[in-house]
Write a protein that holds these residues in place. Structure first.
Motif, PDB file in Angstrom:
ATOM      1  N   GLU A  37       0.780  -1.227   0.070  1.00 47.01           N
ATOM      2  CA  GLU A  37      -0.079   0.109  -0.141  1.00 47.01           C
ATOM      3  C   GLU A  37       0.740   1.300  -0.042  1.00 47.01           C
ATOM      4  OE1 GLU A  37      -2.457  -0.614   3.215  1.00 47.01           O
ATOM      5  OE2 GLU A  37      -4.081  -2.043   2.184  1.00 47.01           O
ATOM      6  N   LYS A  38       1.798   1.353   0.763  1.00 51.96           N
ATOM      7  CA  LYS A  38       2.883   2.249   0.658  1.00 51.96           C
ATOM      8  C   LYS A  38       3.427   2.619  -0.305  1.00 51.96           C
ATOM      9  CE  LYS A  38       7.320   4.094   2.832  1.00 51.96           C
ATOM     10  NZ  LYS A  38       8.454   3.772   3.518  1.00 51.96           N
ATOM     11  N   TRP A  39       4.050   1.453  -1.226  1.00 52.24           N
ATOM     12  CA  TRP A  39       4.580   1.457  -2.412  1.00 52.24           C
ATOM     13  C   TRP A  39       3.662   2.022  -3.586  1.00 52.24           C
ATOM     14  CZ3 TRP A  39       2.792  -0.784  -6.814  1.00 52.24           C
ATOM     15  CH2 TRP A  39       3.991  -0.630  -8.221  1.00 52.24           C
ATOM     16  N   HIS A  40       2.469   1.804  -3.666  1.00 53.88           N
ATOM     17  CA  HIS A  40       1.377   1.906  -4.488  1.00 53.88           C
ATOM     18  C   HIS A  40       1.071   3.631  -4.401  1.00 53.88           C
ATOM     19  CE1 HIS A  40      -2.688   2.263  -6.445  1.00 53.88           C
ATOM     20  NE2 HIS A  40      -2.284   1.341  -7.149  1.00 53.88           N
ATOM     21  N   LEU A  41       0.912   4.134  -3.034  1.00 57.74           N
ATOM     22  CA  LEU A  41       0.522   5.494  -2.755  1.00 57.74           C
ATOM     23  C   LEU A  41       1.769   6.367  -3.434  1.00 57.74           C
ATOM     24  CD1 LEU A  41      -1.307   7.365  -1.511  1.00 57.74           C
ATOM     25  CD2 LEU A  41      -0.155   7.031   0.670  1.00 57.74           C
ATOM     26  N   GLU A  46      -2.145   7.674  -4.971  1.00 58.15           N
ATOM     27  CA  GLU A  46      -3.680   7.450  -4.468  1.00 58.15           C
ATOM     28  C   GLU A  46      -3.466   5.896  -3.758  1.00 58.15           C
ATOM     29  OE1 GLU A  46      -5.823   5.462  -8.409  1.00 58.15           O
ATOM     30  OE2 GLU A  46      -5.878   7.525  -8.564  1.00 58.15           O
ATOM     31  N   PRO A  47      -4.431   5.928  -2.837  1.00 65.67           N
ATOM     32  CA  PRO A  47      -4.547   4.513  -1.920  1.00 65.67           C
ATOM     33  C   PRO A  47      -4.874   3.523  -2.719  1.00 65.67           C
ATOM     34  CG  PRO A  47      -6.089   6.150  -1.375  1.00 65.67           C
ATOM     35  CD  PRO A  47      -5.344   6.664  -2.189  1.00 65.67           C
ATOM     36  N   TYR A  48      -4.271   2.188  -2.806  1.00 68.34           N
ATOM     37  CA  TYR A  48      -4.889   0.761  -3.433  1.00 68.34           C
ATOM     38  C   TYR A  48      -6.236   0.574  -2.682  1.00 68.34           C
ATOM     39  CZ  TYR A  48      -4.745  -3.374  -5.421  1.00 68.34           C
ATOM     40  OH  TYR A  48      -5.178  -4.809  -6.028  1.00 68.34           O
ATOM     41  N   GLU A  49      -7.068   0.232  -3.717  1.00 69.87           N
ATOM     42  CA  GLU A  49      -8.476  -0.163  -3.272  1.00 69.87           C
ATOM     43  C   GLU A  49      -8.189  -1.733  -3.143  1.00 69.87           C
ATOM     44  OE1 GLU A  49     -12.925   0.001  -4.293  1.00 69.87           O
ATOM     45  OE2 GLU A  49     -11.348   1.989  -4.626  1.00 69.87           O
ATOM     46  N   TRP A  50      -8.210  -2.571  -2.431  1.00 67.04           N
ATOM     47  CA  TRP A  50      -8.253  -4.098  -2.088  1.00 67.04           C
ATOM     48  C   TRP A  50      -9.672  -4.489  -2.566  1.00 67.04           C
ATOM     49  CZ3 TRP A  50      -3.866  -6.748  -1.752  1.00 67.04           C
ATOM     50  CH2 TRP A  50      -2.863  -6.132  -1.128  1.00 67.04           C
ATOM     51  N   VAL A  51      -9.671  -5.404  -3.423  1.00 67.02           N
ATOM     52  CA  VAL A  51     -10.910  -6.018  -3.983  1.00 67.02           C
ATOM     53  C   VAL A  51     -11.026  -7.565  -3.164  1.00 67.02           C
ATOM     54  CG1 VAL A  51     -12.308  -7.009  -5.778  1.00 67.02           C
ATOM     55  CG2 VAL A  51     -10.565  -4.920  -6.146  1.00 67.02           C
ATOM     56  N   PRO A  52     -12.289  -7.778  -2.623  1.00 71.90           N
ATOM     57  CA  PRO A  52     -12.270  -9.081  -1.942  1.00 71.90           C
ATOM     58  C   PRO A  52     -12.348 -10.203  -2.954  1.00 71.90           C
ATOM     59  CG  PRO A  52     -14.228  -7.685  -1.289  1.00 71.90           C
ATOM     60  CD  PRO A  52     -13.146  -6.866  -2.378  1.00 71.90           C
ATOM     61  N   GLU A  53     -11.637 -11.424  -2.221  1.00 66.62           N
ATOM     62  CA  GLU A  53     -11.580 -12.572  -3.065  1.00 66.62           C
ATOM     63  C   GLU A  53     -12.903 -13.027  -3.346  1.00 66.62           C
ATOM     64  OE1 GLU A  53      -8.954 -15.507  -1.719  1.00 66.62           O
ATOM     65  OE2 GLU A  53      -7.947 -14.017  -0.332  1.00 66.62           O
ATOM     66  N   THR A  54     -13.297 -13.555  -4.755  1.00 72.22           N
ATOM     67  CA  THR A  54     -14.255 -14.365  -4.782  1.00 72.22           C
ATOM     68  C   THR A  54     -14.065 -15.648  -5.500  1.00 72.22           C
ATOM     69  OG1 THR A  54     -14.158 -13.681  -7.223  1.00 72.22           O
ATOM     70  CG2 THR A  54     -15.550 -11.969  -5.583  1.00 72.22           C
ATOM     71  N   ASN A  55     -14.996 -16.700  -5.677  1.00 68.92           N
ATOM     72  CA  ASN A  55     -14.561 -18.044  -5.787  1.00 68.92           C
ATOM     73  C   ASN A  55     -15.528 -18.154  -7.093  1.00 68.92           C
ATOM     74  OD1 ASN A  55     -12.832 -18.594  -3.869  1.00 68.92           O
ATOM     75  ND2 ASN A  55     -14.683 -19.107  -2.487  1.00 68.92           N
ATOM     76  N   ASP A  56     -15.883 -17.051  -7.936  1.00 75.56           N
ATOM     77  CA  ASP A  56     -16.625 -17.297  -9.006  1.00 75.56           C
ATOM     78  C   ASP A  56     -15.916 -17.145 -10.403  1.00 75.56           C
ATOM     79  OD1 ASP A  56     -16.370 -14.681  -8.670  1.00 75.56           O
ATOM     80  OD2 ASP A  56     -18.192 -13.862  -9.308  1.00 75.56           O
ATOM     81  N   ARG A  57     -14.741 -17.819 -10.456  1.00 74.21           N
ATOM     82  CA  ARG A  57     -13.837 -17.453 -11.396  1.00 74.21           C
ATOM     83  C   ARG A  57     -14.330 -18.938 -12.542  1.00 74.21           C
ATOM     84  NH1 ARG A  57      -9.133 -19.352  -7.740  1.00 74.21           N
ATOM     85  NH2 ARG A  57      -9.626 -21.304  -7.571  1.00 74.21           N
TER      86      ARG A  57
END
Length: 60
Positions: A37-41, A46-57
């Motif tokens: 997150e520090k590196w991305h910022l 801008e802060p990184y937005e984490w996307v929740p894991e899903t199992n619908d792949r």
């Protein structure tokens, strides 16, 4: 369409799943997430937005 021959596709799929699992495990560690997150910022301003894991792949 895959760039891998049909004989190699199962091995490539296993490799990709293994790599994905390793990356997921790495970023479950709060310290690793904070470092990213520090590196991305710093990199994108801008802060990184984490996307929740899903199992619908799709398993193709």
């Amino acid at each position: 369409m895959s760039v891998f021959t049909p004989e190699v596709q199962p091995k490539a799929r296993v490799l990709c799943r293994s790599l994905a699992r390793i990356v997921q495990e790495y970023y479950r560690d709060p310290q690793h997430r904070a470092e990213f997150e520090k590196w991305h910022l710093e990199k994108y301003g801008e802060p990184y937005e984490w996307v929740p894991e899903t199992n619908d792949r799709e398993d193709t």
